[in-house]
Motif scaffolding. Structure first.
Motif, mmCIF file in Angstrom:
data_model
loop_
_atom_site.group_PDB
_atom_site.id
_atom_site.type_symbol
_atom_site.label_atom_id
_atom_site.label_comp_id
_atom_site.label_asym_id
_atom_site.label_seq_id
_atom_site.Cartn_x
_atom_site.Cartn_y
_atom_site.Cartn_z
ATOM 1 N N VAL A 42 39.504 19.312 68.294
ATOM 2 C CA VAL A 42 38.323 18.681 67.394
ATOM 3 C C VAL A 42 38.157 17.306 67.759
ATOM 4 O O VAL A 42 36.763 16.923 68.192
ATOM 5 N N VAL A 43 38.906 16.520 68.265
ATOM 6 C CA VAL A 43 38.824 15.151 68.902
ATOM 7 C C VAL A 43 38.214 15.320 70.063
ATOM 8 O O VAL A 43 37.256 14.459 70.408
ATOM 9 N N LEU A 44 38.749 16.341 70.890
ATOM 10 C CA LEU A 44 38.114 16.277 72.513
ATOM 11 C C LEU A 44 36.662 16.609 72.228
ATOM 12 O O LEU A 44 35.842 16.267 72.944
ATOM 13 N N VAL A 45 36.332 17.654 71.471
ATOM 14 C CA VAL A 45 35.298 18.125 71.247
ATOM 15 C C VAL A 45 34.275 16.891 70.862
ATOM 16 O O VAL A 45 33.122 16.569 71.201
ATOM 17 N N LEU A 46 34.750 16.223 69.704
ATOM 18 C CA LEU A 46 33.978 15.100 69.324
ATOM 19 C C LEU A 46 33.720 13.751 70.199
ATOM 20 O O LEU A 46 32.544 13.533 70.491
ATOM 21 N N LEU A 47 34.748 13.474 71.164
ATOM 22 C CA LEU A 47 34.477 12.853 72.198
ATOM 23 C C LEU A 47 33.523 13.223 73.063
ATOM 24 O O LEU A 47 32.876 12.339 73.961
ATOM 25 N N SER A 48 33.641 14.557 73.506
ATOM 26 C CA SER A 48 32.392 14.990 74.457
ATOM 27 C C SER A 48 31.072 14.891 74.054
ATOM 28 O O SER A 48 30.303 14.827 74.907
ATOM 29 N N VAL A 49 30.798 14.950 72.821
ATOM 30 C CA VAL A 49 29.525 15.068 72.349
ATOM 31 C C VAL A 49 28.819 13.915 72.780
ATOM 32 O O VAL A 49 27.420 13.537 73.220
ATOM 33 N N PRO A 50 29.267 12.526 72.485
ATOM 34 C CA PRO A 50 28.414 11.518 73.050
ATOM 35 C C PRO A 50 28.003 11.395 74.596
ATOM 36 O O PRO A 50 27.044 10.911 74.945
ATOM 37 N N TYR A 51 29.232 12.019 75.285
ATOM 38 C CA TYR A 51 28.958 11.919 76.815
ATOM 39 C C TYR A 51 27.772 12.878 76.995
ATOM 40 O O TYR A 51 26.930 12.815 78.019
ATOM 41 N N GLN A 52 27.915 13.896 76.453
ATOM 42 C CA GLN A 52 26.677 15.109 76.592
ATOM 43 C C GLN A 52 25.582 14.487 76.455
ATOM 44 O O GLN A 52 24.055 14.712 76.935
#
Length: 199
Positions: free
Chosen positions: A24-34
């Motif tokens: 979940v943390v990795l997904v949440l961190l990747s959202v801003p980069y996307q």
């Protein structure tokens, strides 16, 4: 009495919970980069779109880079440029001693350009020199006369008159026509090979 959790299940549950939280943390961190990447792509797309719009606006644009004298007559719609005239236009340039731009008084659009004296002209892949040129912007026809030399790639045409219809691609040379084209064929290579065999 039976235990609800034994130690093995507790450890597995803890590991599973940690893995899920990490995911979940990795997904949440990747959202801003996307979102940033998508924003950059959108920005790039908008810049390309703006560039395309500017190119379309510049089609048909005539830009005088130099002339010694400028005269414009609103009554006749004539603009006269004299003295080492250098004009950039769509797909090329026009240089001459004198250039007269004919404007339609009703529409305000330029319908014809006449160049006189030491004319040099580039139109896409054609370069031409002559003493007199008429560019009809309405019919999209170029007429060259007097000491005409037209170069296209390695082809060369000399004539008293030359006419080029930009829409149809039809070209016509008249009067004392001299024409040179380069023909490339596999026969030249075959000839070289046979002469090498005879040696």
């Amino acid at each position: 009495m039976r235990l609800i959790y034994d130690s093995k299940d507790f450890v597995h549950h803890k590991v599973l919970k940690t893995l899920i939280l990490t995911y979940v943390v990795l997904v949440l961190l990747s959202v801003p980069y996307q979102l940033i990447a998508e924003g950059e792509q959108t920005k790039k797309d908008k810049q390309e779109e703006k560039s395309t719009i500017n190119q379309k606006r510049e089609e048909g644009l005539i830009v005088c880079e130099h002339a010694d004298l400028f005269e414009q007559d609103e009554e006749t719609g004539l603009t006269t440029l004299t003295g080492s005239v250098r004009i950039q236009q769509t797909n090329g340039f026009l240089n001459a001693d004198k250039v007269i731009l004919h404007r339609d008084l009703d529409t305000g659009e330029y319908k014809k350009t006449v160049a006189v004296g030491n004319v040099e002209m580039r139109d896409k892949d054609i370069f031409a020199t002559c003493e007199h040129a008429i560019i009809d912007h309405v019919e999209d026809v170029v007429e060259l006369s007097e000491d005409v030399v037209v170069l296209q790639n390695e082809d060369r045409l000399e004539a008293k008159q030359f006419m080029f219809n930009r829409r149809t691609g039809k070209r016509t040379g008249k009067g004392d026509v001299k024409f040179r084209v380069r023909i490339s064929s596999s026969n030249q290579e075959d000839g070289n090979a046979s002469s090498n065999k005879s040696k």
